[in-house]
Design an enzyme around this catalytic site. Structure first.
Site, short mmCIF file in Angstrom:
data_model
loop_
_atom_site.label_atom_id
_atom_site.label_comp_id
_atom_site.label_asym_id
_atom_site.label_seq_id
_atom_site.Cartn_x
_atom_site.Cartn_y
_atom_site.Cartn_z
N HIS A 194 1.75 -2.62 -12.10
CA HIS A 194 2.63 -3.21 -11.08
C HIS A 194 3.54 -4.31 -11.64
O HIS A 194 4.74 -4.32 -11.37
CB HIS A 194 1.80 -3.81 -9.94
CG HIS A 194 0.72 -2.91 -9.43
ND1 HIS A 194 0.90 -1.55 -9.28
CD2 HIS A 194 -0.56 -3.16 -9.02
CE1 HIS A 194 -0.23 -1.02 -8.80
NE2 HIS A 194 -1.12 -1.98 -8.65
N ASP A 240 2.26 4.45 -8.69
CA ASP A 240 2.15 3.00 -8.79
C ASP A 240 2.63 2.53 -7.42
O ASP A 240 3.84 2.57 -7.13
CB ASP A 240 3.05 2.44 -9.89
CG ASP A 240 2.90 0.94 -10.02
OD1 ASP A 240 2.81 0.26 -8.98
OD2 ASP A 240 2.87 0.44 -11.15
N HIS A 241 1.71 2.13 -6.56
CA HIS A 241 2.11 1.94 -5.16
C HIS A 241 3.13 0.81 -5.00
O HIS A 241 3.82 0.75 -3.99
CB HIS A 241 0.89 1.77 -4.24
CG HIS A 241 0.24 0.43 -4.29
ND1 HIS A 241 -0.58 0.04 -5.30
CD2 HIS A 241 0.31 -0.63 -3.44
CE1 HIS A 241 -1.01 -1.20 -5.08
NE2 HIS A 241 -0.47 -1.64 -3.96
C1 BG6 Z 1 -4.27 -2.34 -6.81
C2 BG6 Z 1 -5.36 -3.07 -7.53
O1 BG6 Z 1 -3.58 -1.50 -7.69
O2 BG6 Z 1 -3.36 -3.28 -6.25
C3 BG6 Z 1 -6.06 -4.05 -6.61
O3 BG6 Z 1 -6.30 -2.16 -8.05
C4 BG6 Z 1 -5.08 -4.95 -5.94
O4 BG6 Z 1 -7.03 -4.81 -7.30
C5 BG6 Z 1 -3.95 -4.16 -5.31
O5 BG6 Z 1 -5.77 -5.68 -4.94
C6 BG6 Z 1 -2.87 -5.07 -4.79
O6 BG6 Z 1 -1.99 -4.33 -4.01
P1 BG6 Z 1 -1.15 -5.01 -2.84
O7 BG6 Z 1 -0.28 -3.92 -2.34
O8 BG6 Z 1 -2.14 -5.52 -1.84
O9 BG6 Z 1 -0.41 -6.13 -3.51
#
Ligand code: BG6
Length: 497
Positions: free
Chosen positions: A243, A180-181
């Site tokens: 997230h 989960d980045h």
């Molecule tokens: C991803 C989603 O997990 O997270 C995307 O699949 C989204 O749709 C992205 O744009 C958002 O990540 P960040 O790091 O740009 O907030």
């Protein structure tokens, strides 16, 4: 980033010709290499369907690194460690060849049999690949074997459960690293530190002193080229299940007895277990969905969601979600956690606002000067830092008050570039630290919460779609959700000023 060096490792990337590998994985590994965090005993084995030569692959990695704005100094040295193999994920013969190549790299780079299998590709192949990795002997080594999987981890609880069962035939829970980045973002990792390393906040971190918590993650980009995936996902599955609920868990968890992976994860699971389930018509009292129509974002005209490629012209898919999450436990009873996320909105911003209750008696109140509530704002992106909103005396104006802010900007104190989320997560995985990856219990709990909402939404068409203009902050109903409780969304743009 810790100063440690990773152990020797073979990093096998399935989907190596894809977008994620190009934009995130190669640049992050290269950055670790530049910083000296990656041991010289490493190899990257790119695996993909395309019939690419070694040279084509290396050229691909080279251009990904040149575009990533890191120093170009050591690109050629790094590329010496990168090898490609074209592959058919369903064919055992392909895996046998892959095993031979992996064994060769093992010898050439003295990798000690340590392997990371990174699945950066369409989730429908996850199970097939893990079955083959085990059956065809790729996991049969003297070192460690770990599996990294990207989202989506299933589409709902039953599909996630089936996928988990299949993967678990080949890898144990301890070997599985579910990405989960958001958990790799510097300021998301900072939530625990802010809470548990300061005498100031923890005593106030409960329903006696906090009136509500707001988490906003807004994006200016629309769905762009991802219509096909997004039509089956929507914002609820794409952002909330993972997230947003992970941030709720970090904000609401009890202090763990120590910082070990198991203790932290089990406290997060307890939060996810305490979330009040909402289902059927009740969903409408807790959650709001939105879909963007045409509008203007950053001065440019943009199309509505339904006009996008691979999107149904009458799509019922939500591109925005706002919700009230109640955590029914002793600490949080009665405190709403408002979450909001959407595409094609006014600003790209992720922020957490902790709003404290008003003081019992306001000595400074008069008709012109009401007191602002105290806020703790955690800026996650694009700016990174913390702001504490207080009230102080207005200079030379008797006892009138004015709002003041104490700010800490992570980027200006710690250097301009905080490491990319992927860089930290890849490093953790090679080091064997699974704390910032999601355990199956977390995934299971969050799907079970989200499934009830999507069941209701899928069974009722939202006639008002599209119900927010591109470049706005979501549908009116999202504001009503808070107004009904006597609150309003703190404007993310204003909080930056
Ligand atoms: C991803 C989603 O997990 O997270 C995307 O699949 C989204 O749709 C992205 O744009 C958002 O990540 P960040 O790091 O740009 O907030």
């Amino acid at each position: 980033m810790k100063q440690d060096k990773t152990p020797p490792t073979l990093i096998m990337i399935f989907g190596a010709t894809g977008d994620l590998a190009k934009r995130k994985l190669f640049p992050s590994l290269y950055q670790l290499y530049l910083k000296g965090n990656l041991s010289d005993q490493f190899a990257v084995l790119g695996v993909g369907r395309r019939e690419w030569s070694q040279e084509q692959f290396r050229e691909h990695v080279r251009s990904a690194l040149q575009n990533s704005a890191h120093s170009n100094d050591q690109i050629e040295l790094f590329i010496e460690h990168c090898v490609y193999q074209s592959h058919d994920v369903t064919d055992s013969r392909s895996y046998i060849q892959l095993k031979e190549l992996a064994n060769e790299l093992d010898e050439n780079f003295t990798l000690e049999g340590n392997r990371i299998f990174y699945l950066a590709m369409a989730p429908e192949f996850f199970g097939t690949i893990t079955d083959h990795l085990k059956q065809d002997g790729l996991t049969d080594t003297n070192g460690f074997c770990r599996l990294v999987i990207e989202k989506p981890f299933g589409h709902d609880l039953p599909s996630a459960g089936a996928l988990n069962e299949q993967i678990r035939k080949s890898f144990s829970e301890e070997q599985i690293y579910r990405i989960d980045h958001y958990l790799g973002k510097e300021m998301v990792q900072n939530i625990e530190v802010i809470r548990f390393a300061n005498a100031l906040f923890e005593p106030l971190w409960n329903s006696r002193f906090i009136s509500n918590i707001q988490i906003t993650s807004s994006e200016t980009l629309g769905v762009e080229e991802r219509g096909r995936y997004y039509e089956t996902s929507g914002a609820l599955r794409d952002m909330v299940q993972n997230h947003m609920l992970q941030m709720v868990a970090l904000l609401a968890m009890e202090p763990p007895i120590n910082l070990s992976t198991d203790e932290i994860r089990s406290e997060k699971v307890r939060v996810l277990r305490s979330m009040r389930p909402v289902e059927g018509k009740e969903v409408d009292d807790y959650f709001v969905r939105g879909q963007y129509g045409p509008g203007i974002v950053n001065g440019k005209e943009v199309k509505g969601y339904r006009e996008g490629a691979n999107v149904d012209a009458a799509s019922n898919t939500e591109t925005f979600v706002a919700g009230k999450v109640m955590i029914d436990n002793f600490r949080w009873a009665g405190v709403p956690f408002f979450i909001r996320t959407g595409k094609s909105m006014a600003v790209k911003s992720t922020k957490i606002v902790v709003q404290f209750k008003d003081i019992p008696m306001n000595l400074y109140y008069n008709k012109e000067h009401s007191l602002d509530p105290n806020l703790l704002v955690i800026h996650i992106q694009p700016d990174e830092g913390i702001t504490l909103h207080l009230n102080a005396k207005k200079t030379s104006e008797g006892v009138n008050t004015q709002p003041v802010k104490l700010s800490y900007s992570a980027s200006s104190v710690d250097g301009i570039n905080t490491p990319e989320a992927y860089e930290k997560l890849l490093f953790d995985c090679i080091m064997g630290d699974a704390t910032n990856f999601t355990h199956w219990d977390e995934v299971r709990r969050s799907w079970s919460f989200v499934d009830k909402i999507s069941d209701h939404w899928e069974s009722t068409k939202e006639e008002s779609f599209p119900n927010y203009e591109s470049g706005g902050m979501g549908p009116d109903k999202s504001h009503k959700l808070l107004a009904d409780e006597g609150f309003e969304w703190w404007s993310v743009g204003e909080l930056d000023k």
